[in-house]
Design an enzyme around this catalytic site. Structure first.
Site, PDB file in Angstrom:
ATOM      1  N   GLN A  95       0.814  -1.215   0.000  1.00 46.41           N
ATOM      2  CA  GLN A  95       0.000   0.000   0.000  1.00 46.41           C
ATOM      3  C   GLN A  95       0.845   1.261   0.000  1.00 46.41           C
ATOM      4  O   GLN A  95       2.061   1.213   0.161  1.00 46.41           O
ATOM      5  CB  GLN A  95      -0.900  -0.016   1.227  1.00 46.41           C
ATOM      6  CG  GLN A  95      -0.125  -0.206   2.529  1.00 46.41           C
ATOM      7  CD  GLN A  95      -1.049  -0.398   3.726  1.00 46.41           C
ATOM      8  OE1 GLN A  95      -1.161   0.508   4.543  1.00 46.41           O
ATOM      9  NE2 GLN A  95      -1.693  -1.545   3.819  1.00 46.41           N
ATOM     10  N   HIS A  97       0.226   5.737   1.043  1.00 43.46           N
ATOM     11  CA  HIS A  97      -0.694   6.751   1.576  1.00 43.46           C
ATOM     12  C   HIS A  97      -0.427   8.106   0.907  1.00 43.46           C
ATOM     13  O   HIS A  97       0.711   8.410   0.559  1.00 43.46           O
ATOM     14  CB  HIS A  97      -0.507   6.913   3.082  1.00 43.46           C
ATOM     15  CG  HIS A  97      -0.599   5.630   3.830  1.00 43.46           C
ATOM     16  ND1 HIS A  97      -1.748   4.877   3.903  1.00 43.46           N
ATOM     17  CD2 HIS A  97       0.325   4.952   4.545  1.00 43.46           C
ATOM     18  CE1 HIS A  97      -1.522   3.795   4.633  1.00 43.46           C
ATOM     19  NE2 HIS A  97      -0.269   3.817   5.033  1.00 43.46           N
ATOM     20  N   GLU A 115       3.832   7.841   8.434  1.00 47.91           N
ATOM     21  CA  GLU A 115       3.824   6.955   9.597  1.00 47.91           C
ATOM     22  C   GLU A 115       5.236   6.475   9.891  1.00 47.91           C
ATOM     23  O   GLU A 115       6.171   6.758   9.138  1.00 47.91           O
ATOM     24  CB  GLU A 115       2.888   5.755   9.345  1.00 47.91           C
ATOM     25  CG  GLU A 115       3.283   4.876   8.175  1.00 47.91           C
ATOM     26  CD  GLU A 115       2.175   3.888   7.789  1.00 47.91           C
ATOM     27  OE1 GLU A 115       0.985   4.239   7.865  1.00 47.91           O
ATOM     28  OE2 GLU A 115       2.519   2.766   7.391  1.00 47.91           O
ATOM     29  N   ARG A 192      -4.494   0.664  -1.792  1.00 49.34           N
ATOM     30  CA  ARG A 192      -3.980  -0.700  -1.892  1.00 49.34           C
ATOM     31  C   ARG A 192      -3.480  -0.955  -3.307  1.00 49.34           C
ATOM     32  O   ARG A 192      -4.196  -0.725  -4.273  1.00 49.34           O
ATOM     33  CB  ARG A 192      -5.134  -1.654  -1.557  1.00 49.34           C
ATOM     34  CG  ARG A 192      -4.725  -2.843  -0.769  1.00 49.34           C
ATOM     35  CD  ARG A 192      -5.948  -3.661  -0.362  1.00 49.34           C
ATOM     36  NE  ARG A 192      -6.459  -3.285   0.928  1.00 49.34           N
ATOM     37  CZ  ARG A 192      -7.754  -3.134   1.208  1.00 49.34           C
ATOM     38  NH1 ARG A 192      -8.674  -3.304   0.268  1.00 49.34           N
ATOM     39  NH2 ARG A 192      -8.139  -2.816   2.415  1.00 49.34           N
TER      40      ARG A 192
END
Ligand code: ZN
Length: 322
Positions: A95, A97, A115, A192
């Site tokens: 994935q 983001h 993250e 995804r």
């Protein structure tokens, strides 16, 4: 109110989840496929609840709005960070983001998602997907369209105690046998790219988001991993893993008694192992493995006693979205 604010976690079932959140932290998990503990969260998809003091029973989102003084009036329209523990009992989908600008326009004002991961534990020889080998967007698109995942995706070995900074736009996936503490922007937007052609309980393939993923992926992947710095002080060590636009993340490793200062707007704390207590002007608070709490604005100096390891974080200037 200058005392630690302890929080009750929310759990999320995932097809790749397992039972480690119960085995390692004795959490009361909803099923044998529990993937995520949302430990410090004010995201609408799962909010932590305060479990001590005068604000007991309120959600983190409520106290963010009603008591901005606890957070030093941090300039953001929402609680900016989200701390999770993830139990990858199987491979997570590959994935990526979006960043703030892209998410704001394309995802109804959501934040982007940068993250980072602290590997609490993992199987021997565990690895993960971090980045890719394409040199140009055309090459990236071609390898995706041809399903040449082994050529495209970069795999790297991991071990307990490793730390990875994963800015928005980075292709990534946690792989089977990994227990991770994740500190991220408060966002739930994931594109995804590849899901190993797996079918869920309903026998359906999960949706892919290839067009958006191709748009937001950073090509080429040139990111080097950050190198932590550790300083020894009486009673333990403080390791700084990352100080970037959205957050700083540290490990406080306490061996006896360590003196620390809360000079930030607020600090998020997760006890990843051991136990002890936090001593403040307002009293002493027992802490044990699996506890999560926030140190509010103005707590000033405090000490932690015991044999205990804590992952601590605070937001930085980025992430402000008025
Ligand atoms: Zn992610």
């Amino acid at each position: 109110m200058k005392q630690p604010i302890f929080l009750v976690s929310i759990f999320q079932e995932r097809i790749w989840g397992g039972t480690k959140l119960n085995q390692v932290y004795q959490y009361d998990i909803p099923s044998y496929q529990t993937g995520e503990c949302w430990a410090i969260s004010a995201h609408p998809n799962g909010q932590s609840i305060v479990r001590n003091g005068k604000l007991k029973g309120k959600t983190l989102g409520e106290i963010w709005t009603e008591h901005p003084d606890l957070f030093g009036h941090f300039n953001s329209d929402r609680f900016p960070l989200l701390t999770k523990i993830l139990d990858a009992n199987d491979d997570l989908s590959v994935q990526v983001h979006p960043n703030d600008e892209y998410a704001k326009v394309n995802e109804n004002g959501e934040l982007g998602k940068t993250e980072c991961w602290y590997i609490i534990d993992c199987d021997e020889d565990a690895d993960m997907i971090f980045g890719h080998h394409a040199h140009t967007k055309e090459e990236f698109i071609q390898l995706v369209n041809e399903g040449k995942w082994d050529d495209l995706l970069q795999r790297i070995k991991i071990k307990p105690g490793d730390f990875f900074y994963v800015p928005s736009g980075t292709i990534h996936a946690l792989c089977k046998g990994t227990l991770v503490l994740e500190t991220q922007q408060s966002s739930d937007t994931t594109y995804r790219v590849y899901d190993y052609d797996r079918r869920g309980k309903d026998r359906k393939l999960r949706e892919l988001h290839l067009d958006k993923a191709i748009e937001v992926t950073t090509v080429p992947h040139t990111l080097q991993n950050t190198s932590p710095t550790t300083t020894k002080q009486p009673g333990g060590t403080v390791t700084t893993y990352v100080t970037e636009d959205y957050f700083s993340v540290y490990k406080w490793k306490v061996e006896s008694t360590i003196e620390l200062t809360q000079d930030k707007h607020f600090i998020l704390c997760s006890v990843i192992n051991g136990n002890g207590q936090v001593r403040t002007e307002k009293g002493n608070f027992k802490i044990e493995s699996g506890d999560h709490f926030i140190l509010p604005y103005g707590m000033d100096s405090f000490t932690i006693e015991g044999s205990v390891q804590i992952i601590a974080s605070h937001p930085n200037n980025g992430g402000t979205q008025q």
